[in-house]
Write a protein that holds these residues in place. Structure first.
Motif, PDB file in Angstrom:
ATOM      1  N   MET A 164       0.834  -1.194   0.000  1.00  0.00           N
ATOM      2  CA  MET A 164       0.000   0.000   0.000  1.00  0.00           C
ATOM      3  C   MET A 164       0.876   1.254   0.000  1.00  0.00           C
ATOM      4  SD  MET A 164      -2.956   1.085   2.743  1.00  0.00           S
ATOM      5  CE  MET A 164      -3.848   2.619   2.582  1.00  0.00           C
ATOM      6  N   THR A 165       0.578   2.204  -0.873  1.00  0.00           N
ATOM      7  CA  THR A 165       1.374   3.425  -0.971  1.00  0.00           C
ATOM      8  C   THR A 165       1.137   4.305   0.248  1.00  0.00           C
ATOM      9  OG1 THR A 165       1.175   3.381  -3.381  1.00  0.00           O
ATOM     10  CG2 THR A 165       1.877   5.451  -2.383  1.00  0.00           C
ATOM     11  N   PRO A 166       2.203   4.724   0.926  1.00  0.00           N
ATOM     12  CA  PRO A 166       2.026   5.597   2.097  1.00  0.00           C
ATOM     13  C   PRO A 166       1.522   6.978   1.679  1.00  0.00           C
ATOM     14  CG  PRO A 166       4.347   5.399   1.527  1.00  0.00           C
ATOM     15  CD  PRO A 166       3.609   4.422   0.657  1.00  0.00           C
ATOM     16  N   ILE A 217       1.091  16.500 -11.183  1.00  0.00           N
ATOM     17  CA  ILE A 217       1.114  15.298 -10.343  1.00  0.00           C
ATOM     18  C   ILE A 217       0.896  14.056 -11.196  1.00  0.00           C
ATOM     19  CG2 ILE A 217      -0.075  14.048  -8.496  1.00  0.00           C
ATOM     20  CD1 ILE A 217      -0.668  16.749  -7.174  1.00  0.00           C
ATOM     21  N   ASP A 218      -0.056  14.131 -12.112  1.00  0.00           N
ATOM     22  CA  ASP A 218      -0.317  12.990 -12.994  1.00  0.00           C
ATOM     23  C   ASP A 218       0.918  12.613 -13.795  1.00  0.00           C
ATOM     24  OD1 ASP A 218      -2.920  12.505 -12.205  1.00  0.00           O
ATOM     25  OD2 ASP A 218      -3.809  13.784 -13.756  1.00  0.00           O
ATOM     26  N   ARG A 219       1.692  13.618 -14.216  1.00  0.00           N
ATOM     27  CA  ARG A 219       2.892  13.333 -15.011  1.00  0.00           C
ATOM     28  C   ARG A 219       3.943  12.578 -14.195  1.00  0.00           C
ATOM     29  NH1 ARG A 219       1.671  18.539 -17.120  1.00  0.00           N
ATOM     30  NH2 ARG A 219       3.198  19.598 -15.765  1.00  0.00           N
ATOM     31  N   LEU A 220       3.875  12.694 -12.877  1.00  0.00           N
ATOM     32  CA  LEU A 220       4.826  11.972 -12.036  1.00  0.00           C
ATOM     33  C   LEU A 220       4.432  10.515 -11.813  1.00  0.00           C
ATOM     34  CD1 LEU A 220       5.614  14.617  -9.240  1.00  0.00           C
ATOM     35  CD2 LEU A 220       7.077  13.943 -11.147  1.00  0.00           C
ATOM     36  N   GLY A 221       3.178  10.154 -12.141  1.00  0.00           N
ATOM     37  CA  GLY A 221       2.772   8.761 -12.042  1.00  0.00           C
ATOM     38  C   GLY A 221       1.805   8.469 -10.911  1.00  0.00           C
ATOM     39  N   ALA A 222       1.288   7.247 -10.918  1.00  0.00           N
ATOM     40  CA  ALA A 222       0.224   6.846  -9.999  1.00  0.00           C
ATOM     41  C   ALA A 222       0.677   6.870  -8.539  1.00  0.00           C
ATOM     42  CB  ALA A 222      -0.274   5.454 -10.360  1.00  0.00           C
ATOM     43  N   ARG A 223       1.911   6.464  -8.284  1.00  0.00           N
ATOM     44  CA  ARG A 223       2.385   6.447  -6.894  1.00  0.00           C
ATOM     45  C   ARG A 223       2.461   7.868  -6.340  1.00  0.00           C
ATOM     46  NH1 ARG A 223       6.985   6.445  -3.665  1.00  0.00           N
ATOM     47  NH2 ARG A 223       6.899   4.949  -1.924  1.00  0.00           N
ATOM     48  N   SER A 224       2.963   8.775  -7.152  1.00  0.00           N
ATOM     49  CA  SER A 224       3.033  10.174  -6.721  1.00  0.00           C
ATOM     50  C   SER A 224       1.639  10.751  -6.528  1.00  0.00           C
ATOM     51  CB  SER A 224       3.812  11.004  -7.750  1.00  0.00           C
ATOM     52  OG  SER A 224       5.157  10.589  -7.803  1.00  0.00           O
ATOM     53  N   ARG A 225       0.700  10.326  -7.362  1.00  0.00           N
ATOM     54  CA  ARG A 225      -0.692  10.778  -7.201  1.00  0.00           C
ATOM     55  C   ARG A 225      -1.230  10.358  -5.835  1.00  0.00           C
ATOM     56  NH1 ARG A 225      -4.195  14.261  -8.055  1.00  0.00           N
ATOM     57  NH2 ARG A 225      -3.535  14.344 -10.234  1.00  0.00           N
ATOM     58  N   ALA A 226      -0.957   9.125  -5.410  1.00  0.00           N
ATOM     59  CA  ALA A 226      -1.451   8.645  -4.120  1.00  0.00           C
ATOM     60  C   ALA A 226      -0.806   9.404  -2.963  1.00  0.00           C
ATOM     61  CB  ALA A 226      -1.177   7.146  -3.988  1.00  0.00           C
ATOM     62  N   ILE A 227       0.446   9.811  -3.140  1.00  0.00           N
ATOM     63  CA  ILE A 227       1.163  10.505  -2.072  1.00  0.00           C
ATOM     64  C   ILE A 227       0.776  11.983  -2.012  1.00  0.00           C
ATOM     65  CG2 ILE A 227       3.461  11.287  -1.337  1.00  0.00           C
ATOM     66  CD1 ILE A 227       4.535   8.619  -2.611  1.00  0.00           C
ATOM     67  N   LEU A 228       0.744  12.629  -3.176  1.00  0.00           N
ATOM     68  CA  LEU A 228       0.595  14.088  -3.227  1.00  0.00           C
ATOM     69  C   LEU A 228      -0.850  14.560  -3.364  1.00  0.00           C
ATOM     70  CD1 LEU A 228       3.610  14.953  -5.569  1.00  0.00           C
ATOM     71  CD2 LEU A 228       3.319  15.724  -3.199  1.00  0.00           C
ATOM     72  N   GLY A 229      -1.697  13.738  -3.975  1.00  0.00           N
ATOM     73  CA  GLY A 229      -3.062  14.177  -4.260  1.00  0.00           C
ATOM     74  C   GLY A 229      -3.835  14.657  -3.038  1.00  0.00           C
ATOM     75  N   PRO A 230      -3.940  13.841  -1.985  1.00  0.00           N
ATOM     76  CA  PRO A 230      -4.696  14.284  -0.799  1.00  0.00           C
ATOM     77  C   PRO A 230      -4.083  15.508  -0.128  1.00  0.00           C
ATOM     78  CG  PRO A 230      -4.373  11.896  -0.790  1.00  0.00           C
ATOM     79  CD  PRO A 230      -3.491  12.439  -1.870  1.00  0.00           C
ATOM     80  N   LEU A 231      -2.749  15.587  -0.127  1.00  0.00           N
ATOM     81  CA  LEU A 231      -2.080  16.725   0.500  1.00  0.00           C
ATOM     82  C   LEU A 231      -2.335  18.012  -0.287  1.00  0.00           C
ATOM     83  CD1 LEU A 231      -0.287  17.599   2.816  1.00  0.00           C
ATOM     84  CD2 LEU A 231       1.714  16.935   1.468  1.00  0.00           C
ATOM     85  N   ALA A 232      -2.386  17.899  -1.593  1.00  0.00           N
ATOM     86  CA  ALA A 232      -2.676  19.067  -2.427  1.00  0.00           C
ATOM     87  C   ALA A 232      -4.060  19.621  -2.117  1.00  0.00           C
ATOM     88  CB  ALA A 232      -2.570  18.696  -3.906  1.00  0.00           C
ATOM     89  N   LEU A 233      -5.017  18.752  -1.923  1.00  0.00           N
ATOM     90  CA  LEU A 233      -6.374  19.207  -1.582  1.00  0.00           C
ATOM     91  C   LEU A 233      -6.395  19.883  -0.226  1.00  0.00           C
ATOM     92  CD1 LEU A 233      -8.529  16.186  -2.811  1.00  0.00           C
ATOM     93  CD2 LEU A 233      -8.322  18.438  -3.888  1.00  0.00           C
ATOM     94  N   THR A 234      -5.639  19.354   0.726  1.00  0.00           N
ATOM     95  CA  THR A 234      -5.564  19.954   2.058  1.00  0.00           C
ATOM     96  C   THR A 234      -5.059  21.394   1.987  1.00  0.00           C
ATOM     97  OG1 THR A 234      -5.156  17.809   3.106  1.00  0.00           O
ATOM     98  CG2 THR A 234      -4.480  19.750   4.335  1.00  0.00           C
ATOM     99  N   ALA A 235      -4.135  21.652   1.065  1.00  0.00           N
ATOM    100  CA  ALA A 235      -3.509  22.970   0.982  1.00  0.00           C
ATOM    101  C   ALA A 235      -4.452  24.052   0.479  1.00  0.00           C
ATOM    102  CB  ALA A 235      -2.276  22.902   0.069  1.00  0.00           C
ATOM    103  N   THR A 236      -5.382  23.679  -0.393  1.00  0.00           N
ATOM    104  CA  THR A 236      -6.204  24.714  -1.030  1.00  0.00           C
ATOM    105  C   THR A 236      -7.691  24.632  -0.678  1.00  0.00           C
ATOM    106  OG1 THR A 236      -6.433  23.319  -3.016  1.00  0.00           O
ATOM    107  CG2 THR A 236      -4.647  24.928  -2.997  1.00  0.00           C
ATOM    108  N   ARG A 237      -8.177  23.479  -0.273  1.00  0.00           N
ATOM    109  CA  ARG A 237      -9.591  23.337   0.098  1.00  0.00           C
ATOM    110  C   ARG A 237      -9.712  23.377   1.605  1.00  0.00           C
ATOM    111  NH1 ARG A 237     -11.687  20.505  -4.511  1.00  0.00           N
ATOM    112  NH2 ARG A 237     -10.436  21.290  -6.277  1.00  0.00           N
ATOM    113  N   ARG A 238      -9.566  24.566   2.174  1.00  0.00           N
ATOM    114  CA  ARG A 238      -9.522  24.682   3.619  1.00  0.00           C
ATOM    115  C   ARG A 238     -10.262  25.924   4.073  1.00  0.00           C
ATOM    116  NH1 ARG A 238      -4.977  28.169   4.730  1.00  0.00           N
ATOM    117  NH2 ARG A 238      -3.989  28.751   2.766  1.00  0.00           N
ATOM    118  N   SER A 239     -10.558  25.961   5.376  1.00  0.00           N
ATOM    119  CA  SER A 239     -11.284  27.099   5.947  1.00  0.00           C
ATOM    120  C   SER A 239     -10.432  27.844   6.971  1.00  0.00           C
ATOM    121  CB  SER A 239     -12.558  26.617   6.630  1.00  0.00           C
ATOM    122  OG  SER A 239     -12.258  25.702   7.678  1.00  0.00           O
ATOM    123  N   ARG A 240      -9.142  27.471   7.081  1.00  0.00           N
ATOM    124  CA  ARG A 240      -8.263  28.173   8.033  1.00  0.00           C
ATOM    125  C   ARG A 240      -6.830  28.202   7.504  1.00  0.00           C
ATOM    126  NH1 ARG A 240      -5.272  25.194  12.053  1.00  0.00           N
ATOM    127  NH2 ARG A 240      -5.370  22.944  11.729  1.00  0.00           N
TER     128      ARG A 240
END
Length: 347
Positions: A1-3, A324-347
């Motif tokens: 499982m990708t961390p 992120i997609d250009r870096l591949g599926a593993r990078s997507r699993a690592i970076l995707g959720p963190l990217a959303l945290t950075a911009t979809r936030r209320s604080r």
């Protein structure tokens, strides 16, 4: 499982590392004088409740470059970036005259209040200012001390990126301060401040530092930049929007502080670009005043500047997402959720 870089367990380990480090520093400080225990207390209190984005992006760079998810030394190296963030924020609050940070008194205000409460001699405001400058300097020193203590094999390679990060964030802060002395900034000029004050030091350099520690090559470092710069710019634009329109219960700071301080943000630059002569006259007379916060906020919304910046954020998110997609599926699993945290936030 990708961390995943946004693993709550990683943030817990960062928190523990910061507390342990302060405990060790407290032993040194209190030997030098009893008042210095206040600096240790202020340091650990200030980093409490932070989002830990910079350590998480450092960990993400490490993972994308093939680093071991269970390596304890990467936690130490990543945690050091929290001291850099804290140093910048302590000084930033002082320069901006901010009363609060994360719903608590800013450092200079807390030391000012302590001066009052303990009926000390001299000027309480001056004491608060001096204490904040010194604490910010100490935290910057702790950045290097904690980072070097990780003793990862490629620490010298990563230190080059850490040095760049420190230079760039000061450059961005100065561009921000200098921008407030000018009548207006163009959108392009305001975005230059965004890039150096936030985007590079929040996302790009932490990613580079973690990747370098794991032995990343030049090609991967370049690929991470393509992810980081638009993502970091979107992060800061979201911060600007929250600074004007956010809920203080979530942001921990009064809404409108940027307007009250006269910050030439992208929101303000977009408003100047999209409004008419009357709107630009309102910006000239009201920006940087307490009474002008409401009228400027209304103008930003009514002239389409808020919508334009939301479109900017969406466009930048799309650019980062494609990278992120250009870096591949593993990078997507690592970076995707963190990217959303950075911009979809209320604080």
């Amino acid at each position: 499982m990708t961390p995943r870089a946004d693993d709550p367990e990683f943030r817990t380990r960062v928190d523990h590392t910061l507390r342990s480090f302060v405990d060790s520093q407290r032993l040194i400080l209190t030997e030098l004088g009893p008042d210095l225990d206040d600096l240790a207390d202020a340091a650990i209190a200030f980093v409490a409740g932070g989002k830990r984005l910079r350590p998480q992006f450092c960990y993400a760079g490490w993972l994308v470059a093939g680093g071991d998810a269970d390596e304890p030394r990467i936690v130490t190296a990543a945690a050091a970036l929290e001291w850099l963030q804290a140093s910048a924020l302590v000084h930033d609050d002082l320069m901006d005259g901010s009363d609060t940070r994360r719903g608590r008194p800013s450092v200079h205000r807390a030391f000012e209040a302590q001066h009052h409460e303990e009926s000390r001699h001299g000027d309480p405001v001056g004491f608060g200012v001096s204490a904040a400058i010194l604490l910010g300097d100490l935290l910057l020193s702790w950045t290097d001390e904690l980072f070097r203590s990780s003793e990862l094999p490629r620490t010298p390679d990563a230190l080059r990126f850490l040095d760049l990060c420190k230079t760039e964030v000061v450059a961005g802060q100065f561009l921000d301060v200098a921008g407030q002395t000018r009548e207006s900034l163009s959108v392009a000029e305001a975005m230059q401040v965004v890039r150096y004050k936030s985007a590079k030091y929040t996302v790009e350099r932490p990613l580079h530092i973690g990747a370098a520690l794991a032995g990343a090559d030049v090609e991967l470092i370049a690929g991470l930049t393509e992810v980081a710069l638009p993502l970091g710019e979107a992060f800061q634009l979201r911060d600007d929007v929250l600074g004007v329109f956010g809920d203080p219960k979530h942001t921990g700071k009064p809404a409108g502080d940027d307007l009250r301080e006269g910050k030439r943000t992208v929101l303000v630059a977009r408003a100047a670009e999209l409004t008419d002569d009357a709107g630009r006259a309102l910006l000239r007379s009201c920006l940087g005043t307490s009474d002008g916060v409401g009228p400027v906020r209304d103008l930003i919304s009514s002239c389409g500047a808020l919508a334009a910046v939301e479109n900017d954020i969406a466009r930048l998110e799309d650019q980062s997402d494609a990278a992120i997609d250009r870096l591949g599926a593993r990078s997507r699993a690592i970076l995707g959720p963190l990217a959303l945290t950075a911009t979809r936030r209320s604080r």
